[in-house]
Design a protein around this motif. Structure first.
Motif: not given
Length: 428
Positions: A20-47
Motif C-alpha cells: 500500500c501507499d502511505e494513505e492506504e497504509q494509514k487506513q489499514k492501520v485504523k482497521e488494525l486498531h479496530v481488530i485489536i480492540d475486539g481481541m480478547d486477552r489470549s488473542e492479543f497475546l498471540s500477536i
C-alpha cells in the motif's frame, strides 16, 4: 496457538501493508486498531511476538511501511497492552526496541529542531511495552515530554485523548520517579480537573495512581490526599463504575472487549488499598467508602470473582491497620454482603477463603480491649450488634457447614484461617 477469526484478519491486514501507499497504509492501520480492540486477552497475546516487532522494524527500514504509520500502530498496541495488563518481553527482545531507543536519543539531541510530537509518540509506544528494563537516559527524555502533555489544559476531545495516553504511559513506568520534579505536577493535574473537568475517567484514575502509588513513602502524602479529597473522589468514581461495567458478562468472556472501565476499577481498588495501607486515614466518609466497595463486591460476585476478592482484600487490610473500624463495615453493608454470599454457598473457593478470613479478622478486632472506658463501651456495643446480626442470620450454622472444608481451603491458600469454628464468632 490456533488462529482465531480476529488473529487471521489481523495477520492478513498486516501483510497487506507492504503493498500500500502511505494513505492506504494509514487506513489499514485504523482497521488494525479496530481488530485489536475486539481481541480478547489470549488473542492479543498471540500477536505480541518478537517476530511481529522485528517485522515492523524491517518493513520501515526497507521503506515498505511508512514510519509514522508504524508508530501509530505501535502506540495503539502499547495502549491496549497496558489496559489488558499484559507483561511480556517480546518487545524488549526485538530489533524494533533498540531502533526506537536510537531514534529517541538522536531526536532529543537535535538543537532547536527536535520534533516534540514525534518524541511523545515514540516514548508512548516504547514505554507502554517495556516490562522492567527502563534505561535511565530514555526515562530522562520521555518523562518530561509526557508530563508536558499531561499538564495540557485544553479541553478538546483530541487533547483529552492525548492527555489520557500520556498519563497512562507515565503510570505504566514501573520504577521510582523523583518527587521534587513531579509531585507538584500531579497535584496540579488533579486540582485542575476538579475545577474544570478536563480529564477522562481513565486519565483521572491514572493521575491519582501516579500520586498515591509513587509517593506513598512521603509523610506529607496523607495531607496532600486529604487536601485533594481523595476518598470523596474515589467514591464518586466507584459509583460511576458500578453503572458502566457490564457485570453480567460471563467469566469465559472476560477478556472480550474488556477495556477502560475494568482497568480503572482494578487499578482504582489497588490505589485505594495503598492509600489506606500507608496513609492510615479514617475520615467522615469511611462508611460511604465501605458502601461503595460493598456495592462493587455484590455486583462482581457472580462473574468477576477476581474483583470481588480485591474488594474483600481492601476491606480486610483497611480494617486491620485501623483505617476502617468494624462499625464502618457494619454500617457500610460489608458484613451483610459477605454473610449473604456465604449462606448461599455461591462463592468459589478463593472468595470463601477470603470471606472467612474477613470474619476471623473482625472477630479478633472485637476481642481487643478499648484503651479507655469510652472505647471499651463502644467496643462492647459493636460486639453485641455483630453477635445479634450473626445470630439472626444463622451465621453459626453457616460457618459450621464449612468446617470440613477449612482444611482444604488452608491447604490450597497457604493457611491463615483458623480450624476452630468458635474463633469466627464475636461471642459476648
Amino acid at each position: 496457538m490456533q488462529e482465531t477469526g480476529n488473529t487471521k484478519i489481523f495477520n492478513k491486514l498486516f501483510c497487506e501493508l507492504e503493498d500500500c501507499d502511505e494513505e492506504e497504509q494509514k487506513q489499514k492501520v485504523k482497521e488494525l486498531h479496530v481488530i485489536i480492540d475486539g481481541m480478547d486477552r489470549s488473542e492479543f497475546l498471540s500477536i505480541l511476538t518478537e517476530e511481529l516487532f522485528d517485522k515492523i522494524h524491517n518493513m520501515t527500514d526497507d521503506k515498505k511501511l511508512n514510519f509514522g504509520n508504524a508508530i501509530v500502530l505501535l502506540k495503539h498496541i502499547g495502549y491496549c497492552n497496558t489496559l489488558k495488563r499484559i507483561f511480556i518481553q517480546s518487545f524488549e527482545k526485538s530489533s524494533l526496541n533498540r531502533r526506537i531507543e536510537e531514534i529517541i536519543i538522536n531526536e532529543n539531541k537535535k538543537k532547536g529542531g527536535k520534533d516534540e510530537k514525534l518524541l511523545v509518540d515514540l516514548c508512548e509506544g516504547y514505554l507502554m511495552l517495556l516490562i522492567d528494563d527502563f534505561p535511565e537516559e530514555l526515562l530522562s527524555i520521555g518523562v518530561p515530554c509526557l508530563l508536558k502533555v499531561a499538564l495540557s489544559k485544553e479541553e478538546s476531545e483530541e487533547t483529552q485523548k492525548e492527555v489520557e495516553k500520556a498519563l497512562l504511559t507515565l503510570n505504566s513506568i514501573r520504577c521510582d520517579v523523583k518527587k521534587e520534579l513531579y509531585l507538584d505536577a500531579f497535584k496540579e493535574i488533579i486540582q485542575y480537573h476538579q475545577k474544570c473537568g478536563n480529564l477522562t475517567h481513565l486519565a483521572y484514575q491514572s493521575a491519582w495512581q501516579l500520586l498515591i502509588e509513587r509517593f506513598y513513602k512521603e509523610k506529607s502524602l496523607g495531607a496532600v490526599a486529604n487536601e485533594l479529597h481523595f476518598v470523596r473522589e474515589a467514591i464518586k468514581e466507584l459509583e460511576w463504575l458500578i453503572k458502566n461495567i457490564d457485570w453480567k458478562r460471563k467469566e469465559e468472556r472476560r477478556g472480550e472487549n474488556e477495556g477502560k472501565e475494568e482497568y480503572i476499577l482494578i487499578e482504582g481498588l489497588q490505589c485505594l488499598e495503598h492509600f489506606f495501607l500507608f496513609c492510615q486515614p479514617r475520615t467522615d466518609e469511611s462508611v460511604e467508602h465501605v458502601s461503595s466497595v460493598t456495592q462493587i463486591f455484590r455486583a462482581a460476585t457472580d462473574n468477576r470473582e477476581d474483583i470481588g476478592v480485591k474488594c474483600l482484600y481492601l476491606l480486610i487490610r483497611s480494617a486491620n491497620n485501623g483505617a476502617l473500624e468494624v462499625e464502618d463495615l457494619l454500617k457500610g453493608g460489608a458484613v451483610d454482603a459477605v454473610l449473604e454470599g456465604l449462606q448461599r454457598h455461591t462463592f468459589k473457593d478463593k472468595m470463601t477463603y477470603k470471606s472467612l478470613k474477613a470474619f476471623l479478622n473482625v472477630s479478633n478486632k472485637l476481642k481487643e480491649k478499648g484503651k479507655d472506658e469510652v472505647e471499651e463501651e463502644k467496643r462492647k456495643k459493636i460486639k453485641m450488634e455483630m453477635f445479634e446480626k450473626m445470630e439472626e442470620e444463622g451465621y453459626e450454622d453457616c460457618i459450621e457447614s464449612f468446617h470440613k472444608k477449612l482444611y482444604f481451603l488452608n491447604s490450597r491458600f497457604y493457611f491463615g484461617i483458623s480450624l476452630n469454628v468458635s474463633d469466627y464468632f464475636a461471642n459476648i
